[in-house]
Design a protein around this motif. Structure first.
Motif, short mmCIF file in Angstrom:
data_model
loop_
_atom_site.label_atom_id
_atom_site.label_comp_id
_atom_site.label_asym_id
_atom_site.label_seq_id
_atom_site.Cartn_x
_atom_site.Cartn_y
_atom_site.Cartn_z
N LEU A 57 36.28 -5.11 -0.44
CA LEU A 57 36.32 -3.80 -0.01
C LEU A 57 35.16 -2.89 -0.19
N MET A 88 38.33 -11.07 2.42
CA MET A 88 39.12 -11.47 1.27
C MET A 88 39.37 -13.00 1.77
N ALA A 89 39.90 -13.25 3.07
CA ALA A 89 40.35 -14.44 3.45
C ALA A 89 39.17 -15.70 3.17
N SER A 101 42.17 -13.66 -3.39
CA SER A 101 41.87 -12.37 -2.97
C SER A 101 42.54 -12.05 -1.84
N PHE A 102 42.81 -13.08 -0.85
CA PHE A 102 43.48 -12.71 0.46
C PHE A 102 44.85 -11.87 0.34
N MET A 118 41.45 6.82 -12.10
CA MET A 118 40.37 6.29 -12.92
C MET A 118 39.73 7.03 -14.03
N GLY A 150 35.04 4.53 -8.64
CA GLY A 150 35.70 5.03 -7.65
C GLY A 150 35.17 6.25 -7.12
N LEU A 176 39.36 4.10 8.91
CA LEU A 176 40.02 3.45 7.78
C LEU A 176 40.83 2.24 8.23
N VAL A 177 41.42 2.02 9.22
CA VAL A 177 42.02 0.84 9.72
C VAL A 177 41.21 -0.27 9.75
N PHE A 217 39.66 0.08 -11.69
CA PHE A 217 39.52 0.31 -10.13
C PHE A 217 40.63 -0.32 -9.34
N LEU A 274 41.20 8.22 -7.62
CA LEU A 274 39.88 8.63 -8.37
C LEU A 274 40.50 9.40 -9.91
N TRP A 306 48.07 -18.68 3.85
CA TRP A 306 47.31 -18.58 2.71
C TRP A 306 47.48 -19.49 1.39
N SER A 313 35.23 3.13 -14.70
CA SER A 313 36.14 3.15 -13.55
C SER A 313 35.89 4.52 -12.60
N LEU A 341 41.54 3.91 -16.58
CA LEU A 341 42.18 2.92 -15.96
C LEU A 341 41.22 2.03 -14.65
N GLY A 350 37.66 -15.98 0.66
CA GLY A 350 37.49 -16.14 -0.79
C GLY A 350 36.72 -15.08 -1.76
N LEU A 351 35.96 -13.86 -1.18
CA LEU A 351 35.58 -13.12 -1.82
C LEU A 351 36.60 -12.17 -2.60
N ASP A 352 36.38 -11.72 -3.73
CA ASP A 352 37.40 -11.05 -4.39
C ASP A 352 37.51 -9.57 -3.86
N PHE A 353 38.63 -9.10 -4.39
CA PHE A 353 39.15 -7.61 -3.79
C PHE A 353 37.89 -6.63 -4.08
N LEU A 354 37.50 -6.29 -5.12
CA LEU A 354 36.52 -5.17 -5.19
C LEU A 354 35.32 -5.45 -4.21
N PHE A 406 32.85 4.69 -4.55
CA PHE A 406 33.58 4.20 -3.56
C PHE A 406 34.09 5.30 -2.35
N LEU A 407 34.40 6.47 -3.00
CA LEU A 407 34.71 7.65 -2.04
C LEU A 407 33.51 8.32 -1.49
N LEU A 458 40.11 -7.19 4.57
CA LEU A 458 41.21 -8.30 4.46
C LEU A 458 40.50 -9.51 5.06
#
Ligand SMILES: [K+]
Ligand SMILES: [K+]
Lengths: 485, 485
Positions: free
Chosen positions: A425, A415-416, B330-331, B415, A334, A404-405, B421, B412, B292, A330, B419, A418-422, A337-338, A412
């Motif tokens: 992102l 993700m719509a 995911s969404f 992590m 992270g 960032l926005v 991600f 981070l 969704w 993990s 824990l 259907g792709l997973d969160f990780l 990702f940073l 988001l």
């Protein structure tokens, strides 16, 4: 929006298309030499059609009476050039023997040109040389485009605080685009020399000449596309990894500004602060990653070798890999990702938020804290020996906000699909930072972007272009008032 | 840092400890009445010891000759008060029959006081009433603290642009802390009335009186701690959910500013813009989530009911749940992650970045885009009818930067405790935003924070306090120069 301006924009797009048409001759010849006449014909016909379109545009629209240094024209040229180049770059990929979809061709082309380096292609090791060279050339040409942009459009339009890097201290006039041509020539010399040096170094370190040339083109551009599915990991060679580390770092240093300053004998102080900070960050992140890997049971030499290479690769936004670092636990996840967000130096081909912005953001925070206690004290925000004006600080902070926005909103939307969160992102974060590999089992270093939904590919391609154009350059063209007279 | 100032800070901390000691009498009496003499004694002895310490501090340090409106004193009082209150709040939890560790007691207390509402306790449904009421009271008292802070310290010290909400337009003097006492009294009336109304409504909607009181205390404070492991989901009652939605929204509106403006008959225009934007965002996010969920096969009425409740709960940073929304695909995961950052209105107990900051950030971006084409044009950044000065815009942008960077760095570090991600990122994001539930199977709505590593609990508790203190208030006290004379 005057018709003259549009004509001029179309004319310049014609010039760019012509340049790309000429570039297609290289893979055409190479594939012809390698006996792959199928793709040789693809590139040759691509040359004919593109050159035709280019000549047509240049001939038809060379009559505009437009000031090329006007802001609106500069913006339109910049944005349209990237979109046009992406499309032209995709044509031979689509027409090749690969039989890929338009989505995949455009994704691959956008990824190459923006020097992101994400790929949707498997079987690179068996691919004919023309296609491989085309991807590398797109990265290398994209790299030139980025540097020219970093020295002309971005400082002139104060994109994300880039006015701190005006090419010449004498040139603070209102003319937004100073001496683009001379600057471009200087850069080309530096860029070509470095590429040549890098190719020789890779060759000496043990690559075939073809691989050395391809990797040199994509290293100096911090592009990261490889001729192997396993990327640099394929070679399992410490010398090759060391050469790559050195030239990836070179690629993320402010080459462009060096080129200009060397020629102009300008003050050098404005470019050295970010280099020191950048190298310190690379060292610190490498150490942190090494320590974590040792704590997870890796032997110290392996931990250092793998960490040094992959951390350098991601922070320089090159994106070569020698291991599946998203499988290191993990903290490593992270950390990488940073790294997507940190980025290299301004004036290089590296992506991300970039070192000078972080320096100004932290210095700006220091000012805010101090003024809580001493509201009337003037606390200068210093960057590399000079005081930064409030407009530039505002531009940098606004850049961070938009960066960032945009990352969150595009994630988001991915993700719509259907792709997973990780996966979502990390795909968007690496796209915005023009890095290359995502994180996790679906889009991580061990695989690529082939398997994700079509809509996700388009959104990630958009993230690459938006990131490459440093957001505001792209966003301003979307405003209705941009198009009013 | 003068000794007088420290004495004054210790004196005020004594007053706060006394107040908390008095609050302990309530669960002591309730547990005594319920026949739970074990915990009744815990609270009673907690009262004795705390009251003793409080009296001692008040008696020993009431001699400082200090201006209570001095910035440094205000900051020290604010930061130390939250830390002291967290410690005092943890004592009865640690000494109770639960037999939990100091880590868990401090986590629970910090989570309650900052109105985050994350918990490490299971078996709430069978827990004696004293402990449940103590958690609810901590949330309610924390809520008052937040609102007093939002009307005094934060605007006076320009924390993240909060100077836009100075309590009285007439009071623009350099005195940082105007009329704290009168303001506090007005708030208390509004806050008490709303709590009473909410308790009655929950009671009428079908809760037991005990549950209604507890949930009223934690709803108005947008705290989200419940007397049931399954939170509001336990009741499966539409009326209860509707009452909760209404009062969660009330809790996230700028109550405090209403209280002050009603009494002062001040201009109302400065508080209405963010309310409209806030309600629009809640509606839009609810619709997106509903759409969704329908696309994932949920029936439209269920999708609307679940989305409306849980979206409202997370965006108001209350944190009640009626379903495991991190299991909706995911969404939805991405949407709730985004909601952590949005937050409610300034002047409420809600956490997150907050609506007015988003309004200024987007308006500020509009200015930057416009000035790319028209560098010399003055583009005012307007907020609720008034032009926002550059210092305030800078403070807001800097707040956004610090908020995101702190979230990334704390994640981070979490992590690094091992824990994963998603759990790490969502735990810190919800902590910074004082929301309550995390995302995923380990810390998501279906469970709580009991199972995570000790170090992660401390880091997440820190994120709650840092978020609640709106970052700069906390960070400035960490600066070495803060402590110099
Ligand atoms: K790259
Ligand atoms: K909460």
């Amino acid at each position: 929006m005057t018709a003259d301006r549009l004509r001029f924009v179309l004319f310049l797009n014609g010039v760019f298309i012509l340049a790309m048409a000429l570039a297609m001759l290289v893979p055409a010849i190479v594939d012809f030499g390698a006996g792959n006449s199928r793709d040789a014909m693809t590139f040759a016909s691509g040359f004919v059609v593109s050159a035709g379109i280019g000549v047509l545009l240049v001939a038809a629209f060379n009559q505009g009476d437009v000031d090329p240094k006007d802001s609106r024209t500069g913006l339109l040229v910049t944005v349209s050039a990237w979109l046009t180049a992406t499309l032209i770059g995709a044509v031979p990929l689509y027409n090749s023997h690969l039989g890929i979809s338009w989505t995949d061709a455009v994704f691959e082309s956008a990824s190459a040109l923006t020097t992101t380096g994400s790929t949707v292609l498997f079987g690179l090791d068996q691919m004919p040389p023309g296609l491989l060279l085309w991807r590398s050339l797109l990265q290398w040409l994209g790299g030139i485009g980025i540097i020219v942009m970093a020295l002309s459009v971005l400082p002139a339009l104060r994109v994300g605080g880039m006015q701190l890097f005006r090419a010449e201290s004498s040139d603070v006039s209102e003319k937004p685009f100073p001496k683009v041509r001379q600057i471009a020539r200087n850069i080309l010399i530096v860029y070509l020399s470095l590429t040549l040096l890098c190719a020789i170094a890779f060759d000496v370190a043990g690559m075939t000449t073809f691989d050395a040339v391809n990797h040199a083109l994509t290293t100096i551009a911090t592009g990261g596309m490889s001729t192997k599915d396993a990327s640099i990991g394929y070679y399992s060679s410490l010398p090759i990894e060391l050469v790559a580390i050195i030239f990836m770092l070179m690629g993320a240093l402010p080459l462009a500004f060096y080129a200009v300053f060397l020629v102009n004998r300008g003050k050098r102080s404005t470019i050295e602060g970010q280099i020191k900070a950048f190298l310190l960050i690379v060292a610190a992140m490498t150490l942190a990653c090494t320590a974590w890997n040792i704590s997870q049971g890796m032997s110290p030499p392996t931990a250092l070798r793998l960490s040094a290479f992959n951390v350098t690769s991601v922070i320089t936004s090159t994106g070569y890999v020698t291991a599946d670092f998203s499988n290191w636990g993990s903290f490593a996840m992270g950390l990488f990702f940073l790294l997507y967000f940190i980025g290299g130096c301004a004036g290089s081909t590296a992506g991300g938020i970039k070192i000078f912005r972080w320096q100004i953001l932290f210095a700006g925070s220091g000012r805010v804290l101090r003024q809580m206690l001493f509201p009337n004290s003037l606390v200068p925000v210093r960057f590399q020996g000079r005081s930064v004006d409030d407009v530039a600080i505002g531009n940098v902070r606004n850049f961070f906000f938009l960066y960032l926005v945009t990352t969150l909103i595009l994630s988001l939307l991915v993700m719509a699909t259907g792709l997973d969160f990780l996966s979502s992102l990390s795909s968007v974060a690496q796209g915005m930072g023009n890095t290359g590999p995502g994180l996790g089992s679906l889009v991580g270093p061990a695989t690529n972007f082939a398997a994700i939904p079509v809509a996700a590919k388009w959104l990630i391609a958009i993230s690459m272009i938006v990131g490459r154009l440093e957001l505001v350059t792209f966003l301003v063209v979307l405003q209705p008032w941009f198009w009013r007279r």
